[in-house]
Design a protein around this motif. Structure first.
Motif, PDB file in Angstrom:
ATOM      1  N   THR A   1       0.843  -1.193   0.000  1.00 20.01           N
ATOM      2  CA  THR A   1       0.000   0.000   0.000  1.00 20.01           C
ATOM      3  C   THR A   1       0.878   1.242   0.000  1.00 20.01           C
ATOM      4  OG1 THR A   1      -1.715  -1.149   1.254  1.00 20.01           O
ATOM      5  CG2 THR A   1      -1.780   1.253   1.294  1.00 20.01           C
ATOM      6  N   ILE A   2       0.464   2.264  -0.733  1.00 17.15           N
ATOM      7  CA  ILE A   2       1.162   3.545  -0.729  1.00 17.15           C
ATOM      8  C   ILE A   2       0.239   4.577  -0.106  1.00 17.15           C
ATOM      9  CG2 ILE A   2       2.164   5.387  -2.122  1.00 17.15           C
ATOM     10  CD1 ILE A   2       2.848   3.201  -4.207  1.00 17.15           C
ATOM     11  N   LEU A   3       0.715   5.223   0.930  1.00 20.40           N
ATOM     12  CA  LEU A   3      -0.038   6.278   1.614  1.00 20.40           C
ATOM     13  C   LEU A   3       0.619   7.617   1.330  1.00 20.40           C
ATOM     14  CD1 LEU A   3      -0.394   4.558   5.104  1.00 20.40           C
ATOM     15  CD2 LEU A   3      -2.099   4.620   3.277  1.00 20.40           C
ATOM     16  N   THR A   4      -0.191   8.656   1.162  1.00 13.97           N
ATOM     17  CA  THR A   4       0.344   9.996   0.940  1.00 13.97           C
ATOM     18  C   THR A   4      -0.229  10.954   1.969  1.00 13.97           C
ATOM     19  OG1 THR A   4      -1.410  10.581  -0.624  1.00 13.97           O
ATOM     20  CG2 THR A   4       0.620   9.639  -1.539  1.00 13.97           C
ATOM     21  N   GLY A   5       0.425  12.092   2.124  1.00 16.57           N
ATOM     22  CA  GLY A   5      -0.065  13.103   3.041  1.00 16.57           C
ATOM     23  C   GLY A   5       0.653  14.416   2.842  1.00 16.57           C
ATOM     24  N   THR A   6       0.062  15.431   3.410  1.00 17.00           N
ATOM     25  CA  THR A   6       0.660  16.758   3.404  1.00 17.00           C
ATOM     26  C   THR A   6       0.281  17.415   4.721  1.00 17.00           C
ATOM     27  OG1 THR A   6       0.957  18.779   2.112  1.00 17.00           O
ATOM     28  CG2 THR A   6      -1.275  17.876   2.209  1.00 17.00           C
ATOM     29  N   SER A   7       0.789  18.589   4.971  1.00 13.82           N
ATOM     30  CA  SER A   7       0.483  19.244   6.244  1.00 13.82           C
ATOM     31  C   SER A   7      -0.045  20.647   5.988  1.00 13.82           C
ATOM     32  CB  SER A   7       1.728  19.304   7.129  1.00 13.82           C
ATOM     33  OG  SER A   7       2.728  20.083   6.515  1.00 13.82           O
ATOM     34  N   PRO A   8      -0.969  21.079   6.845  1.00 15.76           N
ATOM     35  CA  PRO A   8      -1.496  22.440   6.694  1.00 15.76           C
ATOM     36  C   PRO A   8      -0.505  23.468   7.220  1.00 15.76           C
ATOM     37  CG  PRO A   8      -2.503  21.367   8.580  1.00 15.76           C
ATOM     38  CD  PRO A   8      -1.615  20.351   7.916  1.00 15.76           C
TER      39      PRO A   8
ATOM     40  N   ALA B   1       0.356  26.648   9.444  1.00 17.35           N
ATOM     41  CA  ALA B   1      -0.158  27.130  10.726  1.00 17.35           C
ATOM     42  C   ALA B   1       0.325  28.561  10.944  1.00 17.35           C
ATOM     43  CB  ALA B   1       0.325  26.241  11.865  1.00 17.35           C
ATOM     44  N   ILE B   2      -0.491  29.345  11.609  1.00 21.10           N
ATOM     45  CA  ILE B   2      -0.106  30.722  11.911  1.00 21.10           C
ATOM     46  C   ILE B   2       1.114  30.727  12.818  1.00 21.10           C
ATOM     47  CG2 ILE B   2      -0.834  32.847  13.061  1.00 21.10           C
ATOM     48  CD1 ILE B   2      -3.690  32.210  12.095  1.00 21.10           C
ATOM     49  N   ASN B   3       1.139  29.796  13.766  1.00 17.57           N
ATOM     50  CA  ASN B   3       2.253  29.659  14.694  1.00 17.57           C
ATOM     51  C   ASN B   3       3.137  28.506  14.211  1.00 17.57           C
ATOM     52  OD1 ASN B   3       4.003  29.164  16.783  1.00 17.57           O
ATOM     53  ND2 ASN B   3       2.425  29.116  18.371  1.00 17.57           N
ATOM     54  N   PRO B   4       4.323  28.797  13.669  1.00 15.82           N
ATOM     55  CA  PRO B   4       5.184  27.723  13.131  1.00 15.82           C
ATOM     56  C   PRO B   4       5.553  26.645  14.147  1.00 15.82           C
ATOM     57  CG  PRO B   4       6.016  29.874  12.476  1.00 15.82           C
ATOM     58  CD  PRO B   4       4.908  30.107  13.472  1.00 15.82           C
ATOM     59  N   SER B   5       5.477  26.954  15.429  1.00 17.70           N
ATOM     60  CA  SER B   5       5.864  25.950  16.424  1.00 17.70           C
ATOM     61  C   SER B   5       4.869  24.801  16.516  1.00 17.70           C
ATOM     62  CB  SER B   5       6.054  26.601  17.793  1.00 17.70           C
ATOM     63  OG  SER B   5       4.817  27.029  18.309  1.00 17.70           O
ATOM     64  N   VAL B   6       3.681  24.943  15.942  1.00 14.77           N
ATOM     65  CA  VAL B   6       2.696  23.867  15.984  1.00 14.77           C
ATOM     66  C   VAL B   6       2.515  23.187  14.628  1.00 14.77           C
ATOM     67  CG1 VAL B   6       1.447  24.830  17.951  1.00 14.77           C
ATOM     68  CG2 VAL B   6       0.737  25.429  15.633  1.00 14.77           C
ATOM     69  N   GLU B   7       3.341  23.543  13.632  1.00 19.59           N
ATOM     70  CA  GLU B   7       3.269  22.871  12.340  1.00 19.59           C
ATOM     71  C   GLU B   7       3.754  21.436  12.489  1.00 19.59           C
ATOM     72  OE1 GLU B   7       5.575  25.274   9.656  1.00 19.59           O
ATOM     73  OE2 GLU B   7       3.831  26.478   9.139  1.00 19.59           O
ATOM     74  N   VAL B   8       3.242  20.575  11.627  1.00 17.11           N
ATOM     75  CA  VAL B   8       3.681  19.185  11.618  1.00 17.11           C
ATOM     76  C   VAL B   8       4.301  18.874  10.263  1.00 17.11           C
ATOM     77  CG1 VAL B   8       1.977  18.403  13.311  1.00 17.11           C
ATOM     78  CG2 VAL B   8       1.404  18.351  10.875  1.00 17.11           C
ATOM     79  N   CYS B   9       5.082  17.816  10.220  1.00 17.60           N
ATOM     80  CA  CYS B   9       5.740  17.404   8.983  1.00 17.60           C
ATOM     81  C   CYS B   9       4.730  16.748   8.041  1.00 17.60           C
ATOM     82  CB  CYS B   9       6.845  16.400   9.296  1.00 17.60           C
ATOM     83  SG  CYS B   9       8.160  17.099  10.306  1.00 17.60           S
ATOM     84  N   HIS B  10       5.044  16.761   6.749  1.00 15.86           N
ATOM     85  CA  HIS B  10       4.187  16.106   5.760  1.00 15.86           C
ATOM     86  C   HIS B  10       4.076  14.613   6.037  1.00 15.86           C
ATOM     87  CE1 HIS B  10       4.093  19.786   3.502  1.00 15.86           C
ATOM     88  NE2 HIS B  10       5.403  19.761   3.283  1.00 15.86           N
ATOM     89  N   GLU B  11       5.107  14.017   6.619  1.00 11.48           N
ATOM     90  CA  GLU B  11       5.128  12.576   6.859  1.00 11.48           C
ATOM     91  C   GLU B  11       4.133  12.117   7.918  1.00 11.48           C
ATOM     92  OE1 GLU B  11       9.486  13.674   5.882  1.00 11.48           O
ATOM     93  OE2 GLU B  11       7.822  14.591   6.964  1.00 11.48           O
ATOM     94  N   ILE B  12       3.650  13.019   8.757  1.00  8.08           N
ATOM     95  CA  ILE B  12       2.832  12.593   9.895  1.00  8.08           C
ATOM     96  C   ILE B  12       1.518  11.931   9.468  1.00  8.08           C
ATOM     97  CG2 ILE B  12       1.594  14.755  10.337  1.00  8.08           C
ATOM     98  CD1 ILE B  12       3.146  12.506  13.009  1.00  8.08           C
TER      99      ILE B  12
END
Length: 146
Positions: free
Chosen positions: A38-45, A47-58
């Motif tokens: 299986t191949i899974l994909t994702g991206t990340s939104p 965020a106004i506050n960069p400290s709460v951004e997550v990686c695309h891999e999550i």
């Protein structure tokens, strides 16, 4: 590892960027190949506050965990204005998830597919490029097989 599966994984990542972000701005995504094929994909939104951004891999990583599948390969791409794709190096947290003794199902089995990634012109996209910051990590580097 079947090179065709690695090509499909990188292609899925590239297609997600093209479909989700049709503009010509900076965008990225990740794709993971699971043990069952299986191949899974994702991206990340953003965020106004960069400290709460997550990686695309999550997103694909959490899905792999939910499906109780091991991650056997992953790639994270960033598209620059003009269409050039670069491979993003995993952050320390993402590396920790993939290393032996790390969290989740991907322990020690994850490989990079960056050597298979090509940009829209068909040239290798995994070149060194210090111009693309990624969540506080200013360096983009070619990933090697683990």
């Amino acid at each position: 590892m079947d090179p065709a599966l690695l090509d499909l994984t990188a292609g899925a990542c590239r297609r997600l960027i093209e479909a989700r972000f049709p503009d010509d701005d900076h965008h990225g995504a990740a794709a993971m190949l699971l043990r069952d094929g299986t191949i899974l994909t994702g991206t990340s939104p953003n965020a106004i506050n960069p400290s709460v951004e997550v990686c695309h891999e999550i997103e694909p990583y959490c899905a792999a965990y939910r499906l109780d599948q091991s991650v056997v390969a992953s790639v994270c791409l960033h598209r620059q204005p003009g269409g050039r794709l670069v491979v993003l190096s995993p952050c320390g947290v993402c590396r920790g998830r993939a290393r032996p003794g790390g969290s989740g199902r991907g322990r020690g089995s994850e490989r990079s597919v960056s050597h298979r990634v090509e940009n829209a012109q068909g040239r290798a996209a995994g070149l060194l490029d210090d111009s693309v910051p990624r969540r506080g990590r200013p360096r983009v580097e070619r990933l090697s097989r683990r």
